[in-house]
Design a protein around this motif. Structure first.
Motif, PDB file in Angstrom:
ATOM      1  N   CYS A 114     104.926  56.799   6.242  1.00  0.00           N
ATOM      2  CA  CYS A 114     104.676  57.468   4.958  1.00  0.00           C
ATOM      3  C   CYS A 114     104.883  56.465   3.824  1.00  0.00           C
ATOM      4  O   CYS A 114     105.421  55.373   4.032  1.00  0.00           O
ATOM      5  CB  CYS A 114     105.604  58.666   4.770  1.00  0.00           C
ATOM      6  N   LEU A 115     104.465  56.858   2.624  1.00  0.00           N
ATOM      7  CA  LEU A 115     104.774  56.101   1.412  1.00  0.00           C
ATOM      8  C   LEU A 115     105.891  56.824   0.679  1.00  0.00           C
ATOM      9  O   LEU A 115     105.858  58.054   0.527  1.00  0.00           O
ATOM     10  CB  LEU A 115     103.549  56.006   0.493  1.00  0.00           C
ATOM     11  N   TYR A 116     106.893  56.081   0.233  1.00  0.00           N
ATOM     12  CA  TYR A 116     108.005  56.624  -0.553  1.00  0.00           C
ATOM     13  C   TYR A 116     107.809  56.153  -1.988  1.00  0.00           C
ATOM     14  O   TYR A 116     107.612  54.964  -2.235  1.00  0.00           O
ATOM     15  CB  TYR A 116     109.331  56.133   0.028  1.00  0.00           C
ATOM     16  N   VAL A 117     107.812  57.091  -2.928  1.00  0.00           N
ATOM     17  CA  VAL A 117     107.481  56.793  -4.322  1.00  0.00           C
ATOM     18  C   VAL A 117     108.618  57.251  -5.229  1.00  0.00           C
ATOM     19  O   VAL A 117     109.141  58.364  -5.068  1.00  0.00           O
ATOM     20  CB  VAL A 117     106.162  57.501  -4.734  1.00  0.00           C
ATOM     21  N   VAL A 118     108.994  56.405  -6.197  1.00  0.00           N
ATOM     22  CA  VAL A 118     109.997  56.770  -7.207  1.00  0.00           C
ATOM     23  C   VAL A 118     109.339  56.674  -8.572  1.00  0.00           C
ATOM     24  O   VAL A 118     108.770  55.631  -8.930  1.00  0.00           O
ATOM     25  CB  VAL A 118     111.238  55.842  -7.145  1.00  0.00           C
ATOM     26  N   VAL A 119     109.395  57.783  -9.331  1.00  0.00           N
ATOM     27  CA  VAL A 119     108.792  57.827 -10.671  1.00  0.00           C
ATOM     28  C   VAL A 119     109.873  58.083 -11.723  1.00  0.00           C
ATOM     29  O   VAL A 119     110.979  58.513 -11.399  1.00  0.00           O
ATOM     30  CB  VAL A 119     107.700  58.920 -10.755  1.00  0.00           C
ATOM     31  N   ASN A 120     109.530  57.831 -12.978  1.00  0.00           N
ATOM     32  CA  ASN A 120     110.485  58.001 -14.069  1.00  0.00           C
ATOM     33  C   ASN A 120     110.817  59.470 -14.316  1.00  0.00           C
ATOM     34  O   ASN A 120     109.956  60.345 -14.186  1.00  0.00           O
ATOM     35  CB  ASN A 120     109.939  57.372 -15.349  1.00  0.00           C
ATOM     36  N   ALA A 121     112.067  59.713 -14.712  1.00  0.00           N
ATOM     37  CA  ALA A 121     112.553  61.078 -14.911  1.00  0.00           C
ATOM     38  C   ALA A 121     111.724  61.840 -15.945  1.00  0.00           C
ATOM     39  O   ALA A 121     111.331  62.985 -15.714  1.00  0.00           O
ATOM     40  CB  ALA A 121     114.021  61.029 -15.339  1.00  0.00           C
ATOM     41  N   GLU A 125     107.370  65.554 -13.880  1.00  0.00           N
ATOM     42  CA  GLU A 125     106.496  66.729 -13.730  1.00  0.00           C
ATOM     43  C   GLU A 125     105.037  66.347 -13.916  1.00  0.00           C
ATOM     44  O   GLU A 125     104.160  66.800 -13.173  1.00  0.00           O
ATOM     45  CB  GLU A 125     106.906  67.828 -14.715  1.00  0.00           C
ATOM     46  N   GLN A 126     104.766  65.511 -14.925  1.00  0.00           N
ATOM     47  CA  GLN A 126     103.402  65.051 -15.189  1.00  0.00           C
ATOM     48  C   GLN A 126     102.857  64.268 -13.989  1.00  0.00           C
ATOM     49  O   GLN A 126     101.705  64.448 -13.591  1.00  0.00           O
ATOM     50  CB  GLN A 126     103.401  64.176 -16.443  1.00  0.00           C
ATOM     51  N   ASP A 127     103.659  63.382 -13.430  1.00  0.00           N
ATOM     52  CA  ASP A 127     103.217  62.554 -12.303  1.00  0.00           C
ATOM     53  C   ASP A 127     102.924  63.413 -11.065  1.00  0.00           C
ATOM     54  O   ASP A 127     101.945  63.170 -10.359  1.00  0.00           O
ATOM     55  CB  ASP A 127     104.273  61.500 -11.954  1.00  0.00           C
ATOM     56  N   ILE A 128     103.777  64.393 -10.814  1.00  0.00           N
ATOM     57  CA  ILE A 128     103.566  65.275  -9.664  1.00  0.00           C
ATOM     58  C   ILE A 128     102.260  66.052  -9.836  1.00  0.00           C
ATOM     59  O   ILE A 128     101.458  66.173  -8.903  1.00  0.00           O
ATOM     60  CB  ILE A 128     104.777  66.229  -9.487  1.00  0.00           C
ATOM     61  N   ALA A 129     102.011  66.553 -11.054  1.00  0.00           N
ATOM     62  CA  ALA A 129     100.766  67.277 -11.333  1.00  0.00           C
ATOM     63  C   ALA A 129      99.553  66.359 -11.174  1.00  0.00           C
ATOM     64  O   ALA A 129      98.513  66.768 -10.636  1.00  0.00           O
ATOM     65  CB  ALA A 129     100.813  67.863 -12.745  1.00  0.00           C
ATOM     66  N   HIS A 130      99.691  65.112 -11.634  1.00  0.00           N
ATOM     67  CA  HIS A 130      98.613  64.117 -11.536  1.00  0.00           C
ATOM     68  C   HIS A 130      98.280  63.841 -10.067  1.00  0.00           C
ATOM     69  O   HIS A 130      97.106  63.787  -9.681  1.00  0.00           O
ATOM     70  CB  HIS A 130      99.070  62.839 -12.242  1.00  0.00           C
ATOM     71  N   LEU A 131      99.305  63.703  -9.247  1.00  0.00           N
ATOM     72  CA  LEU A 131      99.089  63.466  -7.818  1.00  0.00           C
ATOM     73  C   LEU A 131      98.458  64.692  -7.146  1.00  0.00           C
ATOM     74  O   LEU A 131      97.491  64.572  -6.388  1.00  0.00           O
ATOM     75  CB  LEU A 131     100.408  63.098  -7.140  1.00  0.00           C
ATOM     76  N   LYS A 132      98.989  65.872  -7.444  1.00  0.00           N
ATOM     77  CA  LYS A 132      98.443  67.100  -6.856  1.00  0.00           C
ATOM     78  C   LYS A 132      96.957  67.261  -7.184  1.00  0.00           C
ATOM     79  O   LYS A 132      96.158  67.680  -6.344  1.00  0.00           O
ATOM     80  CB  LYS A 132      99.219  68.325  -7.372  1.00  0.00           C
ATOM     81  N   ALA A 133      96.588  66.905  -8.420  1.00  0.00           N
ATOM     82  CA  ALA A 133      95.196  67.074  -8.863  1.00  0.00           C
ATOM     83  C   ALA A 133      94.258  66.052  -8.225  1.00  0.00           C
ATOM     84  O   ALA A 133      93.051  66.290  -8.149  1.00  0.00           O
ATOM     85  CB  ALA A 133      95.130  66.976 -10.387  1.00  0.00           C
TER      86      ALA A 133
END
Length: 376
Positions: A114-121, A125-133
């Protein structure tokens, strides 16, 4: 800093430990976070440079991407080579928008399955929505809300970690792996945000307090707050999203050309193919951008903060400061900001306007200290 009321702030799994250690807690990205401990920001900064500091970064977003096409799918969203990222390695990446602006910066690790990803706090929420879309149906995203994240940084860190887990000594900068340390399931990378050698370690929430105490038992390690984390990253010339990077800034303007993989910008079938690629690649080739992120050093001792405007000796506006502090290691004010290309050459003399006074500053090479990542 967030203005959120205390009652609505989230708490990391280390909140009780911070309070026990006498931390001053402040709102940050929706969480109650330690800005400093009784040692104080300057001593915490210097301790990290000289020995080892423990940082709670559990407010960051952690997730895994699963599926045979996970690397291909993520590569379509970043100007970075993810497909050829070797198993056991980590890479810095950027989410870009259609205008070539930076939506966030992130770390991507290849854990093999798998890929493990760390995003800024603040962007989580924006990043998760961007990935989902944007992720195809055959790639699944797993949010790791059940894991804490901590960083331990400084020249004494390797010795402290080796006592707890001898195998960590074999890792070099940007290595990443899963391992069990003192019975605790850890995802660990040899990386950090201070310019020093160190590790970032993800552990289950339920084990976070135990693991942090194991680290603090090591003679080199002290708890360090957000205040020193900021001055450490600034001395090391590292960007803070929302300050030095934002959606209206391209990677070229941000002096992050090194973060665009060569095969994504020069010929070949995988060149481009990310949001805003046409704008970003045009800026690289034609050098038609008008501003650039630079490092600056103040000549006096007065700290120069974010938002301060920069001028030429003739009084012409030259740019603006995006991060600024007094550097405890450099022993002078260190800043980053954006200036017109014509003002970006090293040693260019400018003036920062602070409360009606024009303070002299000079364009300087960042990082302002020698980075000491362990490369083997």
């Amino acid at each position: 800093m967030s203005t959120q009321s205390e009652s609505t702030l989230l708490k990391t799994p280390l909140f009780d430990l911070h309070v026990e250690l006498g931390a001053k807690m402040v709102p940050f990205a929706g969480f109650s976070m330690p800005v400093q401990y009784p040692l104080g920001v300057k001593k915490e900064h210097l301790h990290t440079r000289e020995q080892s500091g423990l940082f709670d970064v559990s407010h960051m977003g952690q997730l895994r991407l699963h599926g045979a096409n996970a690397a291909k799918a993520l590569e379509a969203l970043v100007p970075v080579d993810i497909i050829d990222l070797p198993a056991g390695k980590q890479r810095y990446a950027l989410f870009t928008n259609e205008q070539g602006g930076i939506m966030d910066d992130l770390m991507v690790s290849n854990h093999g399955d798998c890929l493990y990803v760390v995003v800024n706090a603040a962007c989580k929420e924006q990043d998760i929505a961007h990935l989902k879309a944007n992720l195809p149906d055959d790639v699944t995203m797993e949010l790791l809300d059940d894991r804490a994240l901590m960083a331990v940084q400084g020249p004494g860190t390797a010795a402290a970690m080796e006592r707890l887990a001898p195998e960590t000594a074999k890792m070099v900068f940007m290595d990443t792996q899963a391992m069990t340390i003192q019975g605790i399931d850890c995802l660990i990378s040899r990386s950090g945000y201070t310019g020093e050698d160190g590790y970032e370690i993800s552990v289950p929430n339920a084990e976070a307090d135990k693991f942090a105490r194991l680290l603090l038992e090591q003679p080199e390690v002290e708890a360090i707050g957000l205040g020193a984390r900021d001055s450490l990253r600034l001395e090391s010339g590292l960007c803070l999203y929302g300050h030095d990077l934002n959606t209206t800034t391209t990677p070229v303007e941000a002096s992050l050309l090194w973060a665009i993989s060569k095969n994504r910008r020069t010929g070949g079938e995988r060149a481009g193919g990310f949001p805003g690629a046409d704008i970003i690649l045009k800026q690289i080739v034609e050098k038609d951008h008008t501003r650039k992120r630079v490092g600056l050093i103040g000549e006096g001792r007065a700290p120069i903060r974010e938002g301060v405007e920069l001028f030429t000796a003739a009084g012409e506006k030259a740019g603006v400061v995006t991060s600024g502090s007094f550097g405890p290691t450099t022993n002078c004010p260190v800043l980053m900001g954006y200036v017109g290309i014509e003002h970006s050459a090293l040693e260019t003399e400018l003036f920062a306007e602070v409360r009606g006074k024009k303070l002299p500053v000079k364009v300087a090479r960042a990082p302002f200290i020698e980075q000491r990542y362990f490369r083997g």
